[in-house]
Write a protein that holds these residues in place. Structure first.
Motif, PDB file in Angstrom:
ATOM      1  N   THR A 186      -1.967   0.806   6.568  1.00 39.42           N
ATOM      2  CA  THR A 186      -2.348   1.831   5.601  1.00 39.42           C
ATOM      3  C   THR A 186      -1.078   2.569   5.162  1.00 39.42           C
ATOM      4  N   ALA A 187      -1.182   3.295   4.061  1.00 39.08           N
ATOM      5  CA  ALA A 187      -0.038   4.080   3.594  1.00 39.08           C
ATOM      6  C   ALA A 187       0.386   5.092   4.658  1.00 39.08           C
ATOM      7  N   ILE A 213     -12.028   1.671   7.900  1.00 40.25           N
ATOM      8  CA  ILE A 213     -12.834   2.883   7.831  1.00 40.25           C
ATOM      9  C   ILE A 213     -12.276   3.832   8.893  1.00 40.25           C
ATOM     10  N   THR A 214     -11.915   5.030   8.465  1.00 33.83           N
ATOM     11  CA  THR A 214     -11.358   6.002   9.399  1.00 33.83           C
ATOM     12  C   THR A 214     -12.465   6.597  10.270  1.00 33.83           C
ATOM     13  N   ARG A 215     -12.079   7.357  11.267  1.00 31.76           N
ATOM     14  CA  ARG A 215     -13.056   8.018  12.142  1.00 31.76           C
ATOM     15  C   ARG A 215     -13.939   8.980  11.363  1.00 31.76           C
ATOM     16  N   ARG A 216     -13.428   9.471  10.258  1.00 31.92           N
ATOM     17  CA  ARG A 216     -14.199  10.390   9.408  1.00 31.92           C
ATOM     18  C   ARG A 216     -15.065   9.647   8.400  1.00 31.92           C
ATOM     19  N   GLY A 217     -15.061   8.318   8.474  1.00 34.28           N
ATOM     20  CA  GLY A 217     -15.896   7.518   7.596  1.00 34.28           C
ATOM     21  C   GLY A 217     -15.305   7.231   6.219  1.00 34.28           C
ATOM     22  N   ARG A 218     -14.036   7.476   6.047  1.00 37.22           N
ATOM     23  CA  ARG A 218     -13.379   7.209   4.767  1.00 37.22           C
ATOM     24  C   ARG A 218     -12.748   5.821   4.758  1.00 37.22           C
ATOM     25  N   ALA A 219     -12.863   5.163   3.610  1.00 34.70           N
ATOM     26  CA  ALA A 219     -12.252   3.843   3.457  1.00 34.70           C
ATOM     27  C   ALA A 219     -10.789   4.031   3.048  1.00 34.70           C
ATOM     28  N   LYS A 220      -9.906   3.351   3.715  1.00 36.75           N
ATOM     29  CA  LYS A 220      -8.471   3.390   3.406  1.00 36.75           C
ATOM     30  C   LYS A 220      -7.982   1.963   3.213  1.00 36.75           C
ATOM     31  N   PRO A 221      -7.329   1.666   2.075  1.00 36.35           N
ATOM     32  CA  PRO A 221      -6.810   0.319   1.882  1.00 36.35           C
ATOM     33  C   PRO A 221      -5.630   0.045   2.817  1.00 36.35           C
ATOM     34  N   VAL A 222      -5.473  -1.219   3.163  1.00 34.95           N
ATOM     35  CA  VAL A 222      -4.286  -1.642   3.905  1.00 34.95           C
ATOM     36  C   VAL A 222      -3.465  -2.535   2.987  1.00 34.95           C
ATOM     37  N   TYR A 223      -2.168  -2.476   3.169  1.00 36.88           N
ATOM     38  CA  TYR A 223      -1.231  -3.188   2.300  1.00 36.88           C
ATOM     39  C   TYR A 223      -0.413  -4.180   3.106  1.00 36.88           C
ATOM     40  N   ARG A 224      -0.084  -5.292   2.459  1.00 40.39           N
ATOM     41  CA  ARG A 224       0.750  -6.312   3.090  1.00 40.39           C
ATOM     42  C   ARG A 224       1.801  -6.779   2.086  1.00 40.39           C
ATOM     43  N   ALA A 225       3.003  -7.010   2.587  1.00 38.16           N
ATOM     44  CA  ALA A 225       4.070  -7.570   1.755  1.00 38.16           C
ATOM     45  C   ALA A 225       3.720  -9.015   1.415  1.00 38.16           C
ATOM     46  N   ASN A 226       3.965  -9.409   0.194  1.00 37.97           N
ATOM     47  CA  ASN A 226       3.691 -10.780  -0.258  1.00 37.97           C
ATOM     48  C   ASN A 226       4.933 -11.659  -0.166  1.00 37.97           C
ATOM     49  N   ILE A 227       5.760 -11.419   0.807  1.00 36.19           N
ATOM     50  CA  ILE A 227       6.970 -12.220   0.920  1.00 36.19           C
ATOM     51  C   ILE A 227       6.957 -13.006   2.217  1.00 36.19           C
ATOM     52  N   GLU A 228       7.527 -14.183   2.135  1.00 36.12           N
ATOM     53  CA  GLU A 228       7.715 -14.988   3.335  1.00 36.12           C
ATOM     54  C   GLU A 228       9.170 -14.925   3.774  1.00 36.12           C
ATOM     55  N   ASP A 229      10.073 -14.905   2.814  1.00 34.43           N
ATOM     56  CA  ASP A 229      11.503 -14.810   3.085  1.00 34.43           C
ATOM     57  C   ASP A 229      12.185 -14.078   1.944  1.00 34.43           C
ATOM     58  N   ALA A 230      13.324 -13.487   2.239  1.00 33.07           N
ATOM     59  CA  ALA A 230      14.152 -12.858   1.215  1.00 33.07           C
ATOM     60  C   ALA A 230      15.571 -13.379   1.397  1.00 33.07           C
ATOM     61  N   TYR A 231      16.216 -13.682   0.298  1.00 36.05           N
ATOM     62  CA  TYR A 231      17.578 -14.199   0.314  1.00 36.05           C
ATOM     63  C   TYR A 231      18.455 -13.281  -0.526  1.00 36.05           C
TER      64      TYR A 231
END
Length: 112
Positions: A26-27, A61-79
Motif C-alpha cells: 500500500t502507499a 481491507i484495513t481493520r477499519r473496513g476501508r479498501a486500500k489499493p496495493v501497488y507493484r512495480a512492473n519491472i523485472e530488470d533495470a539496466y
C-alpha cells in the motif's frame, strides 16, 4: 513526462520501485518502509503508473473496513548504461505488461 533515464535519476521513484519489486504494498507501507512522505508517495505512484512502471494489484481491507489499493512495480530488470557519452536506462517490464503495451501501441498506430 519523464523517460526511464530521468526516473533512474529520481531517488524517490527508484526507492518506490525497489520497495514494490518483490511484493505489492500500500502507499502507507511504501511511505513507512522508505521514509518518503505519504503525499509524495502518491504523486510518484501516479507518475510511475503513467509510465507503466507500476500498477495497482488488487487491494486490502484495513481493520477499519476501508479498501486500500496495493501497488507493484512492473519491472523485472533495470539496466543503466552509457551510450555516446550519455547515461541511459532501460527497464525490462513484466511479460504481461509488455504484451499489453504492444497491443495498445498497435491499436494507437493502426488508426493513423
Amino acid at each position: 513526462m519523464k523517460d526511464a533515464t530521468e526516473i533512474m535519476k529520481d531517488r524517490t521513484a527508484v526507492k518506490i520501485l525497489l520497495s514494490t519489486y518483490r511484493r505489492p504494498m500500500t502507499a502507507k507501507e511504501i511511505s513507512d518502509s522508505t521514509g518518503i512522505p505519504l503525499v509524495e508517495v502518491y504523486k510518484k505512484i501516479k507518475e510511475l503508473e503513467k509510465l507503466q512502471l507500476m500498477q495497482k494489484e488488487g487491494g486490502i481491507i484495513t481493520r477499519r473496513g476501508r479498501a486500500k489499493p496495493v501497488y507493484r512495480a512492473n519491472i523485472e530488470d533495470a539496466y543503466v548504461f552509457f551510450d555516446n557519452g550519455r547515461l541511459k536506462a532501460r527497464f525490462e517490464v513484466a511479460a504481461g505488461m509488455a504484451r499489453a503495451f504492444e497491443e495498445r501501441y498497435r491499436a494507437e498506430y493502426s488508426r493513423r
